[in-house]
Design a protein around this motif. Structure first.
Motif, short mmCIF file in Angstrom:
data_model
loop_
_atom_site.label_atom_id
_atom_site.label_comp_id
_atom_site.label_asym_id
_atom_site.label_seq_id
_atom_site.Cartn_x
_atom_site.Cartn_y
_atom_site.Cartn_z
N TYR A 186 45.32 47.73 49.35
CA TYR A 186 44.70 47.98 50.66
C TYR A 186 43.34 47.30 50.74
CZ TYR A 186 48.16 51.58 51.63
OH TYR A 186 49.32 52.24 51.87
N GLU A 187 42.98 46.91 51.96
CA GLU A 187 41.64 46.36 52.20
C GLU A 187 40.60 47.47 52.02
OE1 GLU A 187 39.92 43.19 52.41
OE2 GLU A 187 41.66 42.81 53.70
N THR A 188 40.90 48.62 52.63
CA THR A 188 40.01 49.79 52.49
C THR A 188 40.87 50.99 52.12
OG1 THR A 188 40.28 50.11 54.86
CG2 THR A 188 38.21 49.13 54.15
N THR B 216 38.10 50.61 40.35
CA THR B 216 38.23 49.95 41.65
C THR B 216 37.51 48.60 41.68
OG1 THR B 216 38.29 52.14 42.61
CG2 THR B 216 37.86 50.35 44.13
N HIS C 60 41.42 48.16 45.93
CA HIS C 60 41.99 49.45 46.33
C HIS C 60 43.51 49.38 46.16
CE1 HIS C 60 38.02 50.38 47.60
NE2 HIS C 60 37.99 49.29 48.37
#
Ligand SMILES: Cc1cc2nc3c(=O)[nH]c(=O)nc-3n(C[C@H](O)[C@H](O)[C@H](O)COP(=O)(O)OP(=O)(O)OC[C@H]3O[C@@H](n4cnc5c(N)ncnc54)[C@H](O)[C@@H]3O)c2cc1C
Length: 509
Positions: free
Chosen positions: A330-332, A375, A380
């Motif tokens: 995921y990007e965020t 992380t 992510h």
């Protein structure tokens, strides 16, 4: 290329203090190791460092490692296969080696993580309930053989037999609970069943013997991982093996044993390995370290003469299943900083309803997603585990299909329709890999721990009056370790065990 490297002179043998021992052939013994997973590499390394110098590893793939494999994903390298040292303590040889080689710098511990359990009705399970039910389920499974015995469960063969009986008792204790809570607890018990199936690489707990946890021994210490741990460890083990002793991209087709094969010179060998490219390689001893999945698929045709019935029966009866990983980037993140594991509970499921495969809704068989740490290194990333027929099926899907289904899944469980799309997805394919054919072994309801020992027994079996050379075909690999099957430490110890068997054979008696 006809590989007939047979004879090395007695002068070349550097067997410390063994030259002239009663078992030593005139030529130095030639050992071929089939498979360059951690068992095969461990075996070859031990042989070479202890003085048996004519050793050749033959590996089908283009790289060594087998079920230890790192792949680039997102910002870093993820583990397709082994990831955690199960039992990070000095009692574990993998931990010891990792420590010796300083491979445990950014360690991440999986034991006692923050488990966030969500339901398909957008509820979050109370952490106290999660803890209580998780402990109940763990106790049932770890003590299944004792419970079956103590409670006199007639015919309890599988972990599911015991688990379901115990669940029935729990349900009577939970009658006072609110209906929603009862549903959630039952759903959670089903999730834990699926999680256990993933740990065991089993399609259902109905396939796994009640004796699995009587045979499998936990090593004290947590589950610990560190980025690149296993590929780096394998590299360290490979340093003991000169490059020319490792033949890659050389799948073997047949093992002819109990023979009398002449090399170009005057030497005679008992074993001939036939490769798919037509090459023949002669040996005094071979150590077979290919997976139980490959032995199941090819066991009959691989060996000429046929394996003894008892060995074939062990191969066919022992359990070997698929566990795949689904990596999501995921990007965020949509999870919070403290969450280590996201559990997914379907409130309409009960432990009694999840026994059969459900390919059309394969995603229901993914019990948890782990957050990959650290992380800063990985970005992510989540990794889900899936086992059984659903794990086999997911290998056939287009990654885009898996990605959109996972997005839908998390939107459903969090109730947030704005949840971000995935950046990328990666699904491992251990079942369709022709040199693995699944993930790892367990004791199935049709097998016993003793069968693991039968699988590990070298050939030919000792019979009175037989003049055949002993220890022609030896067996290593995770599935041959009775107490630590399914693990890297079991595999490594099995390789060392077979190397030691040969070393002892040649040592002065
Ligand atoms: C998804 C997954 C997750 C796992 N997680 C963990 C974990 O966290 N911790 C842990 O301790 N263990 C874990 N394991 C188990 C661990 O990876 C294995 O137990 C171990 O790596 C097996 O090593 P091995 O040498 O016995 O077999 P393999 O690694 O399978 O080696 C056998 C080798 O034989 C080769 N071969 C096969 N057929 C032929 C042929 N015909 N000719 C020549 N060569 C051939 C193969 O290519 C392979 O390289 C996991 C495994 C999987 C799949």
């Amino acid at each position: 290329m006809l590989i007939l490297k047979g004879t090395i002179s007695q002068m070349q043998i550097q067997l410390r203090g063994w030259t002239g021992s009663k078992n030593m052939p005139k030529k130095g013994p030639k050992v071929v190791v089939i498979g360059a997973g951690i068992a095969g590499v461990g075996a070859a390394g031990k042989l070479l460092t202890q003085g048996l110098t004519d050793v050749q590893i033959i590996e089908a793939s283009s790289q060594p490692g087998g079920r230890i494999r790192g792949s680039l994903f997102g910002k870093s390298t993820i583990d397709e296969g082994a990831q955690y040292i199960h039992g990070a303590s000095t009692k574990n040889p993998v931990y010891q080696l990792a420590k010796e080689h300083d491979l445990l710098q950014e360690t991440h511990d999986r034991s006692g993580p923050e488990l966030l359990v969500l339901t398909n009705m957008q509820k979050q399970l109370d952490p106290d309930i999660v803890k209580e039910v998780k402990n109940l389920a763990r106790n049932i499974l770890q003590n299944a053989h004792l419970l079956a015995h103590q409670r006199g469960y007639a015919q309890a063969k599988s972990l599911a037999d015991v688990y379901l009986e115990e669940v029935k008792m729990l349900l009577t204790q939970w009658v006072g609970d609110h209906t929603d809570l009862r549903r959630q607890k039952q759903g959670f018990l089903s999730m834990l069943m699926k999680l256990q199936c993933a740990h065991l690489a089993a399609a259902s707990l109905g396939e796994v013997s009640v004796h699995e946890y009587e045979e499998y021994k936990n090593i004290e210490g947590n589950d610990r991982s560190s980025p690149g741990l296993f590929p780096n460890l394998l590299q360290k083990l490979l340093e003991a093996i000169p490059r020319e002793k490792l033949l890659l991209k050389k799948p073997i087709k047949q093992i002819q044993w109990n023979g009398s094969f002449e090399s170009g010179g005057s030497s005679v060998y008992s074993v001939r390995v036939v490769c798919e490219d037509g090459d023949h390689i002669l040996a005094d001893h071979i150590i077979v370290s290919i997976s139980l999945g490959c032995l199941k698929a090819n066991g009959q045709a691989f060996f000429q003469p046929r394996l003894p019935e008892q060995k074939l029966s062990a191969i066919q009866s022992l359990g070997f299943g698929t566990m795949n990983k689904i990596y999501l980037e995921y990007e965020t993140p949509f999870w919070d900083e403290n969450t280590d594991v996201i559990g997914l509970v379907w409130e309409d499921e009960t432990p009694f309803s999840v026994q059969k495969p459900n390919l059309t809704e394969w995603w229901k068989h993914v019990p948890v997603f782990y957050v990959i740490r650290p992380t800063e290194r990985y970005g992510h990333v989540l990794v889900g585990t899936i086992s059984g027929k659903e794990a086999e099926f997911v290998e056939s899907l287009n990654p885009q299909e898996v990605a959109s289904r996972c997005t839908y899944l998390f939107r459903q469980f969090t109730g947030r329709s704005s949840l971000p799309e995935l950046k990328s997805v990666y699904v491992t394919k251990w079942f369709s890999n022709p040199y693995t054919r699944g993930s790892y072994s367990h004791i199935s309801i049709t097998s016993t721990g003793a069968m693991i020992d039968q699988l590990a027994e070298p050939l030919p079996q000792a019979t009175e009056g037989s003049s055949s050379p002993m220890l022609q075909v030896l067996f290593a690999g995770e599935a041959t370790h009775r107490s630590y099957h399914s693990t890297t430490h079991g595999a490594l110890l099995s390789g060392w065990r077979e190397a030691t068997r040969l070393i002892d054979h040649y040592s002065t008696k």
